[in-house]
Write a protein that holds these residues in place. Structure first.
Motif, PDB file in Angstrom:
ATOM      1  N   ILE A   1       1.753 -28.304  68.349  1.00 46.30           N
ATOM      2  CA  ILE A   1       0.788 -27.305  68.817  1.00 46.30           C
ATOM      3  C   ILE A   1       0.925 -26.014  68.011  1.00 46.30           C
ATOM      4  N   LEU A   2       2.177 -25.634  67.712  1.00 52.46           N
ATOM      5  CA  LEU A   2       2.401 -24.438  66.902  1.00 52.46           C
ATOM      6  C   LEU A   2       1.825 -24.604  65.504  1.00 52.46           C
ATOM      7  N   GLU A   3       1.931 -25.831  64.944  1.00 53.44           N
ATOM      8  CA  GLU A   3       1.361 -26.066  63.613  1.00 53.44           C
ATOM      9  C   GLU A   3      -0.155 -25.917  63.650  1.00 53.44           C
ATOM     10  N   SER A   4      -0.794 -26.452  64.696  1.00 55.04           N
ATOM     11  CA  SER A   4      -2.243 -26.300  64.834  1.00 55.04           C
ATOM     12  C   SER A   4      -2.618 -24.829  64.944  1.00 55.04           C
ATOM     13  N   TYR A   5      -1.832 -24.088  65.703  1.00 55.06           N
ATOM     14  CA  TYR A   5      -2.075 -22.648  65.859  1.00 55.06           C
ATOM     15  C   TYR A   5      -1.945 -21.930  64.519  1.00 55.06           C
ATOM     16  N   SER A   6      -0.904 -22.313  63.752  1.00 58.76           N
ATOM     17  CA  SER A   6      -0.689 -21.662  62.464  1.00 58.76           C
ATOM     18  C   SER A   6      -1.803 -21.966  61.478  1.00 58.76           C
ATOM     19  N   LEU A   7      -2.363 -23.177  61.544  1.00 58.09           N
ATOM     20  CA  LEU A   7      -3.464 -23.533  60.641  1.00 58.09           C
ATOM     21  C   LEU A   7      -4.742 -22.769  60.998  1.00 58.09           C
ATOM     22  N   ILE A   8      -4.973 -22.621  62.298  1.00 62.82           N
ATOM     23  CA  ILE A   8      -6.168 -21.895  62.752  1.00 62.82           C
ATOM     24  C   ILE A   8      -6.104 -20.429  62.322  1.00 62.82           C
ATOM     25  N   HIS A   9      -4.905 -19.821  62.495  1.00 65.41           N
ATOM     26  CA  HIS A   9      -4.754 -18.389  62.214  1.00 65.41           C
ATOM     27  C   HIS A   9      -4.141 -18.126  60.840  1.00 65.41           C
ATOM     28  N   GLN A  10      -3.977 -19.196  60.056  1.00 63.10           N
ATOM     29  CA  GLN A  10      -3.490 -19.078  58.673  1.00 63.10           C
ATOM     30  C   GLN A  10      -2.154 -18.339  58.585  1.00 63.10           C
ATOM     31  N   ILE A  11      -1.206 -18.770  59.399  1.00 60.31           N
ATOM     32  CA  ILE A  11       0.144 -18.206  59.370  1.00 60.31           C
ATOM     33  C   ILE A  11       1.007 -19.135  58.523  1.00 60.31           C
ATOM     34  N   ASP A  12       1.166 -18.798  57.259  1.00 64.45           N
ATOM     35  CA  ASP A  12       1.801 -19.707  56.299  1.00 64.45           C
ATOM     36  C   ASP A  12       3.242 -20.054  56.669  1.00 64.45           C
TER      37      ASP A  12
END
Length: 340
Positions: free
Chosen positions: A10-21
Motif C-alpha cells: 500500500i505504501l508503494e502504491s501511495y509513493s507512486l501516486i505522489h511520486q515519492i522516490d
C-alpha cells in the motif's frame, strides 16, 4: 508477516501516486513480489492447519521457488536500477514501460497458487471425514470463502490490467490500490477466523497416503488379507449394533479403533478400501438409522425432531438435516409425517 507485506504494498502504491522516490525504492522489493509471496504463504497456511510445522518445512519448501526466482531475476536487479537511476541490464525499462506485463505474470502465478490451495483444501476436507464423525466445528468453511474471494479479486485485477494494456481503460496504480484494499479486507477476515481455529489432529498416515482418503483409488488390500478384513467388518458392525458408539457426538476414528481392538490405520483401510465408505459417512449412517427407528415409535411423539437427532449422536441441527436429506431424499419432517 502478511500484514507487513500488505502495508508495504500500500505504501508503494501511495509513493507512486505522489511520486515519492525514496519510499518507492524502499518498498519496491516486497511490493513487487508480494503476490508470489502471499500465494506461497497461503498454501503453507492451509497445510499448517493439518500438518506438523516441521513436516511442512521439509515437504513444501519448494512452493517458495517461484518467489525466489522472481526476486533474483526481477525484483533485485530492478531495485539496483532504481537506486542507480539508470538502465541496469534493461531492468529500468521493464519497470517503467512493462509494469503491466509483470503484474499480469504475478496474477497468473498467484491464480496457480490459489488453484493448488483449493485442490489441497478439498483433499484435506476428505481426510477430516476419514477421522471425525462430526465436522460442524471443524469444517474450515472460512478457508473456502477466502480462497474463492482471492480468486475473484485476482481475476478482477487480471481483467483490469489486461484492459489497461489493450484499451488503456484503467491506470495500473489505481487498479492496484483497489485490489490491495480488497486483499487487505480478505486477509483480515482470515485472521479473525483463523486465529480461533486450532489444528485438526488426524493420523499422519492419512496425510501421507491420499489413497486411503479417496475411495476411487486403486485397491490397497492384498487378496490374502481379504478374509481378515471380512472378519473385521463383521466385528465392527456387531460393535456398532451392540455398544452403539455412534451415540457419542465426539466419536473419532481413534476411539472406534480402540473399541474394535485394531489400529486406527487398519480401521481406516477397512472402511475406505474394503467397505468403500468414509468414517464420517459410516458412523452417520448408523445415526440416521437410529433416528428412523426412534421416530417410528409412538413413545417419542412428544420429542422434537432435533432432540431425537441429538440423542442419536448428531452434534448440530444443520448437519443432521443435511445428512438426512442426502441419504433419504426427503426432510426429517416429511419422513416423520409418512408414518402418521
Amino acid at each position: 508477516m502478511v500484514f507487513i507485506v500488505l502495508i508495504l504494498v500500500i505504501l508503494e502504491s501511495y509513493s507512486l501516486i505522489h511520486q515519492i522516490d525514496i519510499l518507492t525504492i524502499v518498498t519496491f522489493i516486497p511490493a513487487s513480489s508480494s503476490k508470489l509471496f502471499l500465494g506461497s504463504l497461503l498454501f503453507i497456511y492451509i497445510k499448517s492447519l493439518f500438518y506438523d510445522d516441521k513436516i511442512i518445512i521439509e515437504k513444501y519448501w519448494k512452493v517458495f521457488i517461484p518467489f525466489f526466482l522472481f526476486m533474483i531475476f526481477y525484483s533485485l536487479p530492478t531495485f539496483v536500477a532504481l537506486i542507480l537511476k539508470q538502465n541496469f541490464l534493461g531492468y529500468l525499462d521493464i519497470k517503467n514501460n512493462e509494469n503491466q506485463i509483470i503484474i499480469i505474470i504475478s496474477d497468473v502465478v498467484f491464480l496457480v497458487y490459489l488453484t493448488f490451495c483449493f485442490n489441497s483444501f478439498l483433499k484435506l476436507k476428505k481426510i477430516i471425514k476419514c477421522t471425525y464423525s462430526s465436522i460442524t466445528h471443524n469444517n474450515f468453511i472460512w478457508v473456502r470463502y477466502i480462497l474463492i474471494a482471492a480468486i475473484i479479486i485476482i481475476s478482477i485485477d487480471l481483467i483490469l490490467v489486461l484492459s489497461q494494456v489493450l484499451f488503456n481503460v484503467y491506470a495500473v496504480v489505481e487498479t492496484q490500490n483497489i485490489i490491495m484494499l480488497l486483499l487487505v479486507t480478505s486477509i483480515i477476515y482470515v485472521a479473525y477466523y483463523g486465529l480461533k481455529q486450532s489444528k485438526i489432529l488426524v493420523p499422519y498416515f492419512l496425510l501421507e497416503n491420499d489413497n486411503i482418503a479417496n475411495n476411487n483409488k486403486v485397491q490397497l488390500i492384498d487378496n490374502k488379507f481379504k478374509k481378515e478384513f471380512i472378519t473385521l467388518e463383521h466385528r465392527l458392525k456387531r460393535i456398532l449394533v451392540e455398544e452403539k458408539p455412534y451415540l457419542d457426538t465426539e466419536l473419532t476414528l481413534g476411539k472406534l479403533a480402540e473399541l474394535t481392538a485394531i489400529s486406527d490405520k487398519k480401521l481406516s483401510i477397512l472402511l475406505n478400501q474394503h467397505m468403500k465408505i468414509s468414517f464420517y459417512d459410516f458412523v452417520n449412517n448408523y445415526r440416521i438409522n437410529a433416528f428412523k427407528d426412534i421416530i417410528k415409535s409412538d413413545a417419542y411423539n412428544k420429542y422434537t425432531i432435533e432432540t431425537i437427532a441429538f440423542q442419536c449422536g448428531f452434534k448440530s441441527k444443520a448437519s443432521f438435516y443435511r445428512i438426512f436429506k442426502v441419504k433419504m431424499r426427503m426432510s426429517p419432517s416429511e419422513f416423520k409425517n409418512s408414518f402418521n
